[in-house]
Design an enzyme around this catalytic site. Structure first.
Site, short mmCIF file in Angstrom:
data_model
loop_
_atom_site.label_atom_id
_atom_site.label_comp_id
_atom_site.label_asym_id
_atom_site.label_seq_id
_atom_site.Cartn_x
_atom_site.Cartn_y
_atom_site.Cartn_z
N ASP A 314 0.85 -1.18 0.00
CA ASP A 314 0.00 0.00 0.00
C ASP A 314 0.88 1.22 0.00
OD1 ASP A 314 -2.41 -1.25 0.17
OD2 ASP A 314 -2.51 -1.20 2.36
N ASP A 594 -4.92 -3.19 4.73
CA ASP A 594 -5.37 -2.72 6.04
C ASP A 594 -6.90 -2.69 6.15
OD1 ASP A 594 -5.70 -0.72 4.21
OD2 ASP A 594 -4.29 0.68 5.14
N ASP A 598 -9.69 -6.29 2.42
CA ASP A 598 -8.38 -6.78 2.01
C ASP A 598 -8.13 -8.22 2.45
OD1 ASP A 598 -7.52 -4.58 0.64
OD2 ASP A 598 -6.64 -3.61 2.39
#
Ligand code: ATP
Length: 849
Positions: A314, A594, A598
């Site tokens: 990310d 997160d 996900d």
């Protein structure tokens, strides 16, 4: 009365204490922990130990009481070592489990605090939101668009809407009780305040846990591979031992004596220490990982860490600091600095209002994107807290990373206003009007072109851009269908600088043959700018958007992924496809995540990585690694440690196998050459005890070095026992064996069979102790740092002292089959034992000069 208080201020510390005494911890009762004594007893159920017990009986029957005594001693010491290792490994796993324990936000003594979900009691008021796991059974007090997935209980994969209701639903089936939530369910959407009714084993999931009973400890892939190797090796060794037994009997030794010897040889040669050593090394090293903020949830992921070749990370918070600051705005068709807003300007005023009302954060807590907006308003003198209390929110549709919008409804004058903010691509198609200097008119193509242009310009500077719109409503209740027909208000650009460590960590990835990839929900151009700053994006790389991924078939995606370093505007389901594509190319892929959605991608990845600080409970639950500091560079540190661990385990195995090989070859040599007995049974057991334990563990915990980053990621298809490795082990075994045999002959020439055996035994012992240093790394011992591994030095000295204890204690001579050595012979054993190590060190020096 008490109930009422609790419903506002939560329980008091005293109430909690009482309730905790009454109800205990909110935990599913774990498997009964084995007592240390039971663990100790279990050490005896191994097949080899059975053989040893048989040997001690044989020995006692044949009147050799000393041997029996020694064998029993060996058994006990072995079991003690095994027990200590087991307990240590257990402790280290327990402390890890604590680190990854779930948290809950709860009202206590009138304050909202975060506690371990463990410590919840019935009556507690708990705040849950999208991404949380319901910590205990509870009734709903307040809810906003709450959607809960109860798959683990009901098997129903669709989420259920839940809201408060006074109705008694306890007669309905579990799945239809919409005013209660159950421990272990996932909050998929919205938020709620719930009041705990049942905890721990009293919960519905607790009832199931009772039924399911114990879970078994699983072996790691490495352990499985070694287990099957060990079994084959055992068969070979047993055949060999049977052969040697035959030869001994043929040479006129008594059957009992020959049997005892053959058994002792089997014990010494079979590397029964392999699996326990892997467990102890893995569990000790996970502590090292935890100290570096990488919390591993399963031992087996420590092994895979070393072979990661793709990291999909990310952006926000992992590669960047997650400290957002508003830098620029676009209002009234003009680009402004964040300090240039004017109090009397209607659009400026409206913008600051929306910043306050269309966010859940305060200046210090909450989503950093929203914090930045609130801070902007506060900088213009607004008392955010007071305003929020003065103007209560009437309804809302929370932000989610698929829709990329958030809406909130307030009363304004005599109407209702819905504020909506989010990604421009999501808002743009819903715009019908534009607000310029307080005048609202239809939005034109030219307006839209300009907005898009400014959006891109902001993004090129690496800014995250939020777009703002509003509309007046007749009703305060809104649904997703009301998110349309907006008046465009403006854009806000905020920066989130890269973490300083990210740049170096990315460079280390490249050095280590690992491809770093950025996957983000942010805009394509923002993402590319940041990726370029950090080094993830190199000229010639491709940037794909979620919509592009959608257009590609999986085959096309597989062809594409090696060229792509940035994915933007990605939704969680794209992440799964990206991981799968890499896996089709046989790459071991780590993926961070997160959010609520996900979890599937984290499960799919070879190593799913969750964020310790900002991650949802759901993502932590699905991950196999948790970053306590949310930091990308921690992933690279973990990989370095992971590679070191694998190397150390491999070294430990090499050390054990090559030493055992030397012993067995020496015996084979003496038997076939029709020489006297080279080692007594007791000597073999002694060596087994001395060298298979501490020195092997010492090799396994060699401190890491950076060298491992110069290697390519380990090929996951390549087993640990490669041809090269087995060849190396054999050559070393033969080398040590040669010097044992030389010592044996010198001893035989200098006196008698006993002296020969004493010298051969001493050389085997010492040579193996020295040999430990050869396995501490690729390079020579001085390049590695002789003193760097204190445990290796300690293990050597303990072995050294014990050996000399045997050599210089005449009372033990008979039991061990030892003859006193003269000074010359004594020195000779050191020279001979040292030789193989000198040779191997010189070879290393030449090879890795
Ligand atoms: P990463 O995957 O790198 O962590 P991200 O988490 O920043 O990306 P999201 O949080 O899904 O990605 O945000 C995607 C987009 O949604 C942002 O670019 C922004 O335009 C918009 N957005 C982010 N946070 C909010 C919010 N609180 N309210 C409204 N829109 C938001």
């Amino acid at each position: 009365m008490e109930e009422d208080m609790a419903s506002v201020k939560g329980l008091t510390t005293e109430q909690v204490k009482k309730l905790q005494e009454q109800y205990g911890k909110n935990a599913l009762i774990e498997e009964e922990k084995e007592s240390i004594f039971l663990v100790f007893l279990k050490q005896f159920k191994d097949a080899l130990v059975m053989i040893l017990i048989a040997a001690s009986i044989v020995s006692a029957v044949s009147g050799n009481i000393e041997s029996t005594f020694v064998i029993i001693l060996v058994l006990i010491v072995n079991a003690v070592i095994g027990t200590v290792q087991h307990v240590k490994a257990q402790k280290s796993m327990d402390s890890l489990r604590k680190l990854s324990a779930p948290k809950s936000k709860v009202m206590r003594d009138g304050n909202k605090v975060e506690i371990d979900a463990f410590d919840l009691v019935p009556g507690d008021l708990v705040f849950v939101e999208a991404g949380d796991i319901i910590p205990a059974d509870a009734k709903i007090i307040e809810s906003y668009s709450l959607l809960v997935n109860e798959n683990s209980l009901t098997g129903e994969s669709n989420s259920v809407e839940k809201s408060p209701s006074a109705e008694d639903m306890s007669d309905l089936p579990l799945g239809d009780r919409t005013n209660v939530v159950y421990s272990g369910s996932l909050v998929n959407y919205g938020r709620a305040v719930i009041q705990i009714t049942k905890i721990g084993m009293e919960t519905e999931i607790g009832n199931i846990a009772k039924l399911l009973g114990e879970t078994k400890e699983k072996m790691t892939p490495l352990q499985k591979a070694l287990d099957s190797f060990g079994k084959n090796l055992t068969i070979v060794i047993l055949v060999l031992c049977a052969l040697i037994f035959g030869i001994y009997v043929y040479h006129g030794n008594s059957i009992m004596e020959s049997l005892l010897f053959a058994i002792a040889l089997a014990v010494a040669a079979i590397p029964e220490g392999l699996n326990p050593i892997i467990t102890i090394v893995l569990s000790l090293e996970t502590q090292k990982l935890a100290k570096q903020n990488a919390i591993v949830k399963e031992l087996k992921s420590v092994e895979s860490l070393g072979s990661i070749s793709i990291i999909c990370s990310d952006k926000t918070g992992t590669l960047t600091q997650n400290k957002m600051t508003v830098k620029k705005l676009y209002l009234d068709a003009k680009v402004l600095q964040e300090t240039a807003l004017q109090a009397e300007n209607t659009t400026h005023k409206m913008m600051l209002e929306e910043c306050i009302f269309c966010s859940d954060a305060t200046e210090t807590v909450g989503d950093p994107t929203e914090t930045a907006l609130v801070v902007l308003a506060a900088n213009y003198g607004h008392d955010v807290q007071a305003l929020k209390e003065e103007h209560p929110r009437l309804s809302e549709i929370p932000f989610d990373s698929d829709r990329k919008l958030m809406s909130a409804v307030y009363a304004k004058e005599d109407k209702y206003i819905m504020y909506t903010k989010g990604a421009l691509d999501s808002l743009l198609p819903r715009l019908v009007k534009i607000d310029i200097d307080g005048e609202v008119r239809d939005i034109t193509e030219a307006d839209i072109e300009r907005i898009k242009l400014v959006n891109e310009k902001f993004a090129e500077d690496g800014m995250r851009v939020l777009s703002f719109g509003y509309r007046y409503m007749k009703s305060k209740d809104i649904t997703l269908f009301d998110e349309e027909k907006y008046v465009f208000l403006g854009l806000v650009g905020m920066i989130d600088p890269p973490r300083e460590e990210s740049i170096q960590a990315v460079a280390e990835c490249r050095r280590a043959g690992i491809k770093p990839i950025m996957i983000t929900g942010d805009h394509k151009i923002t993402a590319r700018t940041i990726a370029r700053q950090i080094g993830i994006f190199e000229e010639g790389d491709l940037v794909l958007e979620g919509v592009d991924v959608e257009k590609l078939s999986q085959e096309e995606l597989i062809e594409m992924v090696p060229k792509v370093s940035v994915y933007a505007r990605v939704s969680p389901e794209h992440k799964i496809r990206i991981v799968s594509a890499w896996q089709s190319l046989w790459k071991i892929c780590a993926m961070t995540g997160d959010g609520v959605n996900d979890a599937p991608a984290l499960k799919r990845a070879d190593i799913g990585i969750a964020m310790g600080i900002t991650g949802t409970e759901v993502s932590k639950n699905a991950a196999s690694l948790i970053l306590a500091d949310d930091n990308f560079s921690t992933i690279v540190k973990a990989i370095t440690i992971g590679r070191n661990i694998y190397r150390n385990i491999k070294n430990s195995i090499g050390f054990l196998l090559s030493g055992n090989m030397a012993a067995i070859l020496a015996v084979v040599y003496a038997s076939f050459a029709n020489l006297p007995v080279i080692f007594s049974a007791v000597q073999l057991l002694f060596i087994n005890l001395l060298t298979d334990s501490l020195p092997a563990i010492a090799v396994g915990v060699e401190p890491g070095n950076e060298d491992v980053l110069d290697e390519k990621p380990r090929d996951p298809k390549e087993g640990i026992l490669t041809r090269d490795f087995l060849q190396r082990i054999s050559l070393e075994g033969i080398l040590i064996m040669i010097f044992i045999v030389i010592a044996f002959h010198i001893g035989l020439a200098g006196g008698n069979a006993l002296k020969g055996s004493t010298m051969a035994f001493s050389v085997l012992c010492l040579a193996r102790l020295f040999h430990g240093f050869n396995y501490r790394g690729k390079r020579n011992i001085f390049a590695i740092g002789f003193l760097k591994n204190k445990m290796a030095i300690a293990a050597f000295f303990i072995g050294f002292v014990l050996l000399n204890g045997v050599l210089f204690t005449p009372a033990l001579y008979k039991t061990f089959g030892i003859a006193a050595l003269n000074l010359e012979q004594y020195l000779m054993i050191y020279v001979l034992a040292f030789f193989p190590t000198v040779i191997l060190q010189i070879v290393k020096w030449i090879k890795y000069r």
